[in-house]
Design a protein around this motif. Structure first.
Motif, mmCIF file in Angstrom:
data_model
loop_
_atom_site.group_PDB
_atom_site.id
_atom_site.type_symbol
_atom_site.label_atom_id
_atom_site.label_comp_id
_atom_site.label_asym_id
_atom_site.label_seq_id
_atom_site.Cartn_x
_atom_site.Cartn_y
_atom_site.Cartn_z
ATOM 1 N N LEU A 287 0.771 -1.284 0.062
ATOM 2 C CA LEU A 287 -0.014 -0.065 -0.060
ATOM 3 C C LEU A 287 0.877 1.144 -0.165
ATOM 4 N N GLU A 288 1.756 1.128 0.564
ATOM 5 C CA GLU A 288 2.723 2.446 0.653
ATOM 6 C C GLU A 288 3.989 2.589 -0.311
ATOM 7 N N SER A 289 3.952 1.545 -1.436
ATOM 8 C CA SER A 289 5.082 1.748 -2.291
ATOM 9 C C SER A 289 4.612 2.402 -3.598
ATOM 10 N N ASP A 290 5.534 2.463 -4.516
ATOM 11 C CA ASP A 290 5.146 2.956 -5.827
ATOM 12 C C ASP A 290 4.144 1.825 -6.524
ATOM 13 N N MET A 291 3.164 2.503 -7.260
ATOM 14 C CA MET A 291 2.059 1.794 -7.655
ATOM 15 C C MET A 291 2.408 1.429 -9.081
ATOM 16 N N SER A 292 3.517 1.632 -9.618
ATOM 17 C CA SER A 292 3.672 1.268 -11.087
ATOM 18 C C SER A 292 3.281 -0.124 -11.566
ATOM 19 N N PRO A 293 3.853 -1.185 -10.820
ATOM 20 C CA PRO A 293 3.338 -2.605 -11.288
ATOM 21 C C PRO A 293 1.830 -2.496 -11.343
ATOM 22 N N THR A 294 1.059 -1.930 -10.542
ATOM 23 C CA THR A 294 -0.435 -2.068 -10.604
ATOM 24 C C THR A 294 -0.984 -1.232 -11.946
ATOM 25 N N TYR A 295 -0.240 -0.193 -12.033
ATOM 26 C CA TYR A 295 -0.579 0.545 -13.395
ATOM 27 C C TYR A 295 -0.353 -0.125 -14.588
ATOM 28 N N ALA A 296 0.869 -0.822 -14.606
ATOM 29 C CA ALA A 296 1.096 -1.634 -15.928
ATOM 30 C C ALA A 296 0.122 -2.658 -15.853
ATOM 31 N N MET A 297 -0.143 -3.343 -15.033
ATOM 32 C CA MET A 297 -1.211 -4.382 -15.059
ATOM 33 C C MET A 297 -2.600 -3.976 -15.707
#
Ligand code: PMP
Ligand code: GLU
Length: 402
Positions: A287-297
């Motif tokens: 929850l507190e880290s960079d969300m770029s993997p989520t956005y890539a998915m």
């Protein structure tokens, strides 16, 4: 089932439907294990791996000794991270003592049903709905009041229909947006209108299942709990399975009025206790880290949605809308009812799905399990290559029906 065994099982179990999504996924696995070339688009599960930094956090937590029981509603550290996330991303105010972490969003919904429903209490469920909602409500003694909607309204239920369904037994409104199985996303205006309806009934609470919040293609996710009329009466359910590709970790959570959170914690304390300690540590990092993997998915899912829709458009008779979230398409296939390939006649969506499985080895889930008898669900959480192959097979099978 043998009569002798039936007498040993509870009535509760005997009247419960098996989860259609899980059943279909298992059928596909069984066929595969017999050597068939099956493409399974049945289970709603990201095909991506959990991002590395989250896995590393779990490994570190194990090394640091997070191998013991945690407080039932979850580690304070994780609940603090969830409280901040709710504020930051959803404009929701849930304090740490209003949050309960559980073994998946599924358990959060079960906790809520068991904690809130008495025999005969009504739960309004917006259909099409995720398979487990009605089963969980019934298991808890509640009565699901299913409000249907079809492709002509983008699978969304109008607020007037909700208003008309309210009785003095209505306790909860339950729905998901983005929606499983349709991928539909209720807009800000539509959520506001629902909030106004429920706002007028002070005994009704909303369970907003927002587990697909990060998989939206239509702009920022909006939480119904942020609308003034239902601010204090919305329970927001979420989890790590979809947005962070963590289905096997079994981690979900809810934010709720404090008395409901306490009630759910009491239930969970007798059923399963807190979720796994090292998983919770890693979830806080997620929850507190960079969300770029989520956005890539999310980007990959959007591309796949477009691909699947483009391919399905070529199938005469397949009625489609344009889902704005999650990773499902939900075609209306009523045009095929009554047709046959010469051997099998398609009378309903169950027949259609069975036909696809046996004829071309593509596993999908029947709409009847989701309260939509004219439809079927494709989960496009699969590689582009598999999706192209599967859609080609579906087209071939459909063209043989006349
Ligand atoms: N809600 C919806 C709408 C879902 O599709 C799912 C499926 N995973 C869940 C809840 C349950 O998720 P979890 O894996 O967190 O139990
Ligand atoms: N929610 C997913 C689905 O709809 C996972 C399976 C389940 O728990 O139902 O396929």
């Amino acid at each position: 089932m043998e009569t002798a065994i039936k007498t040993l099982l509870s009535q509760r179990l005997l009247t419960m439907e098996e989860s259609a999504t899980i059943k279909m996924a298992q059928l596909a696995r069984n066929l595969k294990s017999k050597g068939h070339d099956v493409i399974s688009l049945s289970l709603g599960e990201p095909d991506f791996d959990t991002p590395t930094h989250i896995k590393e956090a779990a490994k570190k937590a194990l090394d640091d000794g997070f191998t013991k029981y945690t407080p039932v509603p979850g580690l304070v550290e994780l609940r603090e991270a969830i409280s901040k996330k709710f504020k930051r991303e959803n404009n929701l105010d849930y304090a740490v003592n209003q949050i309960v972490v559980s073994n998946g969003a599924k358990q959060s919904i079960a906790n809520l049903s068991l904690a809130l429903l008495n025999e005969g209490d009504e739960v309004i469920i917006l259909a099409p709905f995720w398979v487990s909602y009605s089963a969980i409500v019934k298991l808890s003694g509640g009565v699901p009041v299913i409000l249907k909607s079809g492709i002509e309204t983008d699978y969304k239920v109008p607020p007037e229909a909700i208003e008309a369904a309210i009785t003095d037994r209505t306790k909860l409104l339950l729905f998901s947006s983005p929606c499983n199985p349709t991928g539909s996303v209720y807009s800000k205006e539509e959520l506001g209108a629902i909030a106004n309806v429920i706002g007028k009934h002070s005994d009704i609470h909303i369970i907003a299942d927002e587990i697909y919040e990060h998989i939206t293609f239509a702009g920022k996710h909006i939480s119904i709990g942020s609308f003034e009329p239902v601010k204090d009466r919305t329970i927001t359910v979420n989890g790590f399975s979809k947005g962070f590709a963590m289905t096997g970790w079994r981690l979900g959570y809810m934010g709720a009025p404090q008395w409901i959170a306490a009630a759910c914690s009491k239930i969970q304390g007798q059923f399963t206790s807190g979720a796994s300690a090292f998983g919770q540590k890693a979830a806080a990092v997620a929850l507190e880290s960079d969300m770029s993997p989520t956005y890539a998915m999310r980007e990959a899912f959007q591309k796949r949605r477009d691909l699947v829709l483009d391919l399905l458009k070529e199938v005469p008779g397949m009625k489609l809308n344009r889902p704005q979230g999650a990773f499902y398409v939900f075609p209306d296939i009523s045009a095929f009812f009554g047709k046959s390939d010469g051997t099998t006649t398609i009378n309903n969506a169950d027949d259609f799905c069975e036909y696809l499985l046996h004829k071309v080895h593509v596993a999908v889930v029947t709409g009847s399990a989701f309260g939509a008898d004219n439809c079927f669900r494709i989960s496009y959480a699969a590689s582009e290559e598999q999706l192209i192959d599967a859609m080609t097979r579906i087209k071939k099978a459909c063209l043989e029906l006349s």
